[in-house]
Design a protein around this motif. Structure first.
Motif, PDB file in Angstrom:
ATOM      1  N   GLY A 198       0.931  -1.187  -0.082  1.00 22.54           N
ATOM      2  CA  GLY A 198       0.099  -0.199   0.002  1.00 22.54           C
ATOM      3  C   GLY A 198       0.859   1.309   0.071  1.00 22.54           C
ATOM      4  O   GLY A 198       2.133   1.160  -0.284  1.00 22.54           O
ATOM      5  N   PRO A 199       0.031   2.492   0.158  1.00 24.55           N
ATOM      6  CA  PRO A 199       0.978   3.464   0.183  1.00 24.55           C
ATOM      7  C   PRO A 199       1.923   3.737   1.339  1.00 24.55           C
ATOM      8  O   PRO A 199       1.540   3.635   2.514  1.00 24.55           O
ATOM      9  N   THR A 200       3.306   4.000   1.071  1.00 24.93           N
ATOM     10  CA  THR A 200       4.134   3.386   2.311  1.00 24.93           C
ATOM     11  C   THR A 200       5.372   4.591   2.070  1.00 24.93           C
ATOM     12  O   THR A 200       5.874   4.851   0.976  1.00 24.93           O
ATOM     13  N   VAL A 201       5.708   4.915   3.350  1.00 23.66           N
ATOM     14  CA  VAL A 201       6.868   5.570   3.763  1.00 23.66           C
ATOM     15  C   VAL A 201       7.867   4.740   4.311  1.00 23.66           C
ATOM     16  O   VAL A 201       7.693   4.301   5.651  1.00 23.66           O
ATOM     17  N   LEU A 202       9.176   4.743   3.843  1.00 25.62           N
ATOM     18  CA  LEU A 202      10.075   3.925   4.469  1.00 25.62           C
ATOM     19  C   LEU A 202      11.048   4.782   5.004  1.00 25.62           C
ATOM     20  O   LEU A 202      11.659   5.728   4.349  1.00 25.62           O
ATOM     21  N   ILE A 203      11.190   4.850   6.280  1.00 30.58           N
ATOM     22  CA  ILE A 203      12.527   5.471   7.002  1.00 30.58           C
ATOM     23  C   ILE A 203      13.781   4.900   7.324  1.00 30.58           C
ATOM     24  O   ILE A 203      13.692   3.682   7.910  1.00 30.58           O
ATOM     25  N   MET A 204      14.758   5.098   6.709  1.00 31.70           N
ATOM     26  CA  MET A 204      16.083   4.830   7.176  1.00 31.70           C
ATOM     27  C   MET A 204      17.014   5.806   7.968  1.00 31.70           C
ATOM     28  O   MET A 204      17.062   7.053   7.542  1.00 31.70           O
ATOM     29  N   GLY A 205      17.441   5.275   9.072  1.00 26.47           N
ATOM     30  CA  GLY A 205      18.068   6.252   9.982  1.00 26.47           C
ATOM     31  C   GLY A 205      19.451   6.370   9.793  1.00 26.47           C
ATOM     32  O   GLY A 205      19.872   5.391   8.928  1.00 26.47           O
ATOM     33  N   ALA A 206      20.113   7.245  10.466  1.00 23.39           N
ATOM     34  CA  ALA A 206      21.634   7.356  10.010  1.00 23.39           C
ATOM     35  C   ALA A 206      22.552   6.333  10.884  1.00 23.39           C
ATOM     36  O   ALA A 206      22.039   5.434  11.677  1.00 23.39           O
ATOM     37  N   GLU A 207      23.529   5.988  10.099  1.00 25.44           N
ATOM     38  CA  GLU A 207      24.180   4.763  10.695  1.00 25.44           C
ATOM     39  C   GLU A 207      24.749   5.179  11.999  1.00 25.44           C
ATOM     40  O   GLU A 207      25.186   6.114  12.451  1.00 25.44           O
TER      41      GLU A 207
END
Length: 249
Positions: A191-200
């Motif tokens: 579905g409508p998705t926002v994928l969040i990746m954080g800082a290393e």
């Protein structure tokens, strides 16, 4: 060289000529560089009536930091999109959108790699906070291999507020965290998705985490505890792409 922005590398310059030819003001090739690899670039430059000059490779070395491959272009300054552009992109989007958010990723090489992967996986845009984040630079464009000229990079003033607006539009926020109980492959991203990746190292900031509807982790079978953020981003985005293609069949 003038005060125009300097973009370098065969793929980055060719992508600019293909998608934004009016931004390109001058192209420089290293002396003797006329091999088949630059012929498509020269054809595009001819069609756009962009002047092509030659200079010594060592002179190019002084212009830019990085592997320029004997190709440097003078272009009008980069454009980073604002929140209004994001709203417009969502309004025009057909099908469930997929957005990538990079929360505090400051390394330009990682940003460039993430832009390249986001474009390949069909993401609508990449969102970053205006402060404490990498932005479009010649290094980012070189690493992105042309993707920086195609996929919008949207810089927002307040990431938490932007996430709230996306939730109000019906998008689900999926954040990545090593301590999450659910694994990536168990998460529905069709579905409508926002994928969040954080800082290393630091991961997502607290406010960003609080706005997530779901937290997921990558299963780790070896001795290392984490992956480079651009590698992890690739895995997550292509899992979303795999799921979406499975639904269409």
């Amino acid at each position: 060289m003038s005060q125009l922005e300097k973009i370098y590398g065969v793929h980055a310059v060719e992508a600019l000529l293909r998608h934004h030819p009016k931004r390109v003001k001058q192209i420089w090739l290293a002396d003797g560089r006329s091999d088949p690899r630059v012929q498509p670039l020269l054809e595009l430059a001819g069609q756009a009536r962009v002047a092509v000059g030659q200079c010594e490779r060592r002179e190019m070395d002084a212009w830019v930091e990085g592997v320029h491959q004997g190709v440097v272009a003078e272009v009008s300054p980069s454009q980073v999109w604002g929140e209004a552009m994001l709203e417009e992109l969502l309004d025009r989007c057909e099908g469930p959108p997929l957005l990538l958010v990079l929360d505090g990723v400051t390394d330009p090489h990682n940003l460039g790699a993430c832009l390249r992967t986001a474009d390949a996986a069909g993401a609508l845009a990449v969102i970053v906070p205006k402060d404490k984040s990498a932005t479009l630079t010649p290094v980012v464009r070189k690493v992105a291999c042309g993707a920086a000229e195609v996929i919008p990079l949207v810089a927002v003033t307040n990431l938490a507020r932007s996430l709230e607006k996306l939730q109000q539009r019906g998008l689900w926020i999926v954040g990545t965290a090593g301590e999450a109980e659910q694994e990536l492959f168990q998460q529905d991203m069709t579905g409508p998705t926002v994928l969040i990746m954080g800082a290393e190292g630091k991961g997502m900031r607290r406010l960003t985490r609080e706005h997530c509807d779901y937290l997921v982790k990558l299963p780790m079978a070896g001795s290392v505890s984490s992956l480079n953020v651009s590698v992890a981003t690739g895995i997550c985005l292509f899992e979303a792409l795999r799921q979406r293609r499975s639904v269409k069949r």
